[in-house]
Design an enzyme around this catalytic site. Structure first.
Site, PDB file in Angstrom:
ATOM      1  N   CYS A   1       1.732  -3.061   2.847  1.00 25.95           N
ATOM      2  CA  CYS A   1       0.951  -2.891   4.075  1.00 25.95           C
ATOM      3  C   CYS A   1       1.521  -1.717   4.872  1.00 25.95           C
ATOM      4  CB  CYS A   1       1.002  -4.126   4.957  1.00 25.95           C
ATOM      5  SG  CYS A   1       0.649  -5.687   4.128  1.00 25.95           S
TER       6      CYS A   1
ATOM      7  N   HIS B   1      -0.020   1.438   7.046  1.00 31.10           N
ATOM      8  CA  HIS B   1      -0.135   1.232   8.500  1.00 31.10           C
ATOM      9  C   HIS B   1       1.131   1.570   9.284  1.00 31.10           C
ATOM     10  CE1 HIS B   1      -4.133  -0.336   8.087  1.00 31.10           C
ATOM     11  NE2 HIS B   1      -3.731  -1.200   7.161  1.00 31.10           N
TER      12      HIS B   1
ATOM     13  N   ARG C   1     -10.081  -9.078   6.860  1.00 31.75           N
ATOM     14  CA  ARG C   1      -9.464  -7.757   6.812  1.00 31.75           C
ATOM     15  C   ARG C   1      -8.281  -7.750   5.836  1.00 31.75           C
ATOM     16  NH1 ARG C   1     -10.924  -2.570   7.141  1.00 31.75           N
ATOM     17  NH2 ARG C   1      -9.552  -2.429   5.338  1.00 31.75           N
TER      18      ARG C   1
ATOM     19  N   CYS D   1      -7.935  -5.340   2.571  1.00 31.37           N
ATOM     20  CA  CYS D   1      -6.817  -4.400   2.359  1.00 31.37           C
ATOM     21  C   CYS D   1      -6.126  -4.667   1.028  1.00 31.37           C
ATOM     22  CB  CYS D   1      -5.822  -4.461   3.510  1.00 31.37           C
ATOM     23  SG  CYS D   1      -6.398  -3.523   4.944  1.00 31.37           S
TER      24      CYS D   1
END
Lengths: 163, 103, 287
Positions: C201, C205, C244, C248
């Site tokens: 992740c 991000h 979401r 992802c």
């Protein structure tokens, strides 16, 4: 379903006839002779919406030539965040505006939306349009019977027609 | 059933600003569903705003108007408390109407 | 800047590999110290993006790009989540068959409490998200649970988020080793590489917010859940936090977990905790 004959067949014939005349009329319309958009009645401009090409759609809707004008301010993003929902707006300093229309050149049908602006309504519209790919967007303002336009390119990376 | 039409109309002296959002799929007729079948075109063709017995704005739309369409315009001659009537019709004969008080 | 915006997935991953060799983590992982973690996490973003107002990080990709921010502001004039919000408000007020309502299941009747979710339930020993609490409320009152990813659930959470707008995120970690373990587990999930493309992740991000990946601008992980649930134009509809996360994972060809799986709950706990102090901005509108 009813089986009565009565007036129905005749009525259909008449309607068909009328449609035929209207289509012929459109095709043969010399530039400049068509009624202005505002003078046209309330009717939905079905044919103009069906045409693919921008020039043809403009001709069907207005039957007049267009000149670019810096008095038409078109606001559109440089890169659409999503081609399905592109905020587009237009304002103008022109007087006697009677209609504003939006054309998306690369869409399957170029005419996207057409707005009638009656007396007392300000010549400004904001809306959200779909764009299949990177394209020019044109706003046409009809003012005092003449057509003025502004065009901007909008880059589209996520298309608005593929769902 | 809740109305498909959301309107905000606010008078600011002589000018009334109107924003509307309408719940409608605005299907183009070019998209396939998950089973590979074409979703037929289904879109609002005409949207009208009337105030004090007169059209103040008429939208003619094709399939290129976004899903759940939005429009914003302003007009003169109305005052707070006047009724604004909004109505739409689509290509399948569907329609809806609502009336909003100008705030 | 212009050249970088053309970055594609392939070249992005190359950049990331290079980056990973030099500065692998925002947070030192020696010992579980959520307070220090949250501070380091926030400082990382505040320093990396000195021009972004702190409270703007909650607006995801729009905090990173001016042209997109303008399109968002236009959308917010009459936001696409409006219909879901109205539906959620109505659903929230409608009694169950037994006459009880959602309000009976929540502190303060469910109003203005979104900033306290997810919380660690010391009885159960697990993280409880708002979606989970809503479905438990339904089941306790003899109603069938809703899907965790969209539709009714997104409408309900949209309404609850709306009643908390502007309130600072306020997640507590109780004095319970299991709560610390849940936080740590969420953090681990966030930084662990997985899937065919070997992304964590954080690869997207933390290391690349503001970069374009295909057509999208990456959101910063700071405040990334404050706007949930979101209306995504790409989905033509609403989605919850679970939706979401699943998206992802799938986009990097990692196997998505079940919505509300323990790891998803823990990563939500971690991401929410490190956003403490930043305002709730949900429901959100996204590309």
């Amino acid at each position: 379903m009813t089986t009565t004959t009565g007036p129905h067949p005749t009525r259909r014939l008449i309607l068909q006839g009328a449609a035929g005349v209207a289509l012929l009329g459109l095709g043969n319309l010399p530039f400049g002779a068509a009624p202005a958009r505002a003078a046209a009645n309330d009717k939905y401009p079905e044919e103009a919406f069906k045409l693919k090409n921008e020039a043809d759609a403009i001709k069907a809707l207005y039957g007049k030539t267009v000149e670019p004008s810096d008095k038409v301010k078109l606001d559109a993003p440089e890169i659409a965040e999503n081609g399905g929902v592109v905020p587009i707006s237009v304002t103008t300093t022109l007087d006697k505006v009677t209609s504003i229309s939006f054309f998306v050149a690369e869409n399957p049908n170029a005419l996207a939306a057409s707005y009638r602006i009656p007396d007392g309504t300000l010549p400004a519209v904001a809306n959200r349009l779909k764009m299949a790919k990177t394209t020019n967007v044109t706003a046409i303002v009809e003012a005092d019977g003449k057509l003025y336009s502004a065009t901007k390119e909008v880059k589209v990376t996520v298309g608005g027609c593929g769902g | 059933m809740a109305s498909s039409i959301r309107v905000r109309s606010t008078s600011n002296g002589d000018i009334t600003e109107v924003q509307a959002l309408i719940q409608h799929p605005m299907d183009t007729g070019l998209v396939k569903d998950s089973k590979g079948e074409v979703i037929p075109a289904h879109f609002i063709q005409q949207l009208k705003f009337e105030c004090n017995g007169k059209d103040v704005f008429v939208a003619d739309w094709g399939t290129a108007v976004s899903k759940d369409p939005y429009v914003k315009f302003s007009f003169k001659g109305a005052k707070k408390g006047d009724d604004l009537k909004i109505s739409w019709t689509d290509n399948k004969g569907g329609s809806d109407t609502t009336t909003a008080k100008i705030a | 800047m212009k050249a970088r915006s053309a970055l594609l997935l392939g070249s992005l991953s190359a950049t990331l590999v290079a980056f990973a060799l030099t500065s692998p983590r925002v947070i030192a992982a020696d010992k579980v110290d959520p307070v220090a973690d949250a501070k380091a996490f926030q400082n990382f973003y505040f320093q990396k993006f000195p021009d972004v107002k702190h409270e703007d990080f909650v607006n995801g990709p729009y905090s990173m790009n001016e042209d997109m921010k303008r399109q968002w502001q236009e959308k917010e004039e009459f936001p696409p989540y409006e219909f879901a919000l109205d539906a959620g408000k109505e659903m929230f007020a409608t009694p169950f068959k037994n006459g009880k309502t959602y309000a009976d299941c929540f502190p303060n009747g469910g109003i203005g409490i979104r900033q306290n979710y997810p919380y660690f339930d010391t009885k159960e020993g697990k993280v409880v998200t708002l979606e989970l609490a809503l479905n438990r409320c339904r089941e306790a009152n003899g109603e069938a649970p809703y899907s965790y990813v969209k539709d009714e659930m997104a409408s309900l959470t949209a309404y609850m988020a709306f009643t908390s707008r502007g309130k600072p995120m306020d997640i507590k970690i109780p004095d319970d080793p299991r709560a610390l373990a849940a936080f740590e587990n969420g953090k681990r999930y966030f930084y662990t590489r997985r899937g065919q493309m070997n992304f964590s992740c954080a690869s997207c991000h933390v290391q690349s917010p503001g970069e374009r990946i295909r057509a999208e601008i990456l959101a910063p992980a700071l405040g990334i859940l404050n706007a949930m649930p979101i209306y995504r134009s790409e989905w033509s509809g609403m989605g919850t936090t679970s939706r979401r996360f699943v998206t992802c994972n799938s986009q990097t060809r990692a196997v998505p977990l079940e919505p509300q799986a323990d790891e998803y709950r823990d990563v939500e706990y971690f991401l929410s905790y490190v956003a403490n102090g930043l305002p709730i901005s949900g429901p959100g509108a996204r590309p």
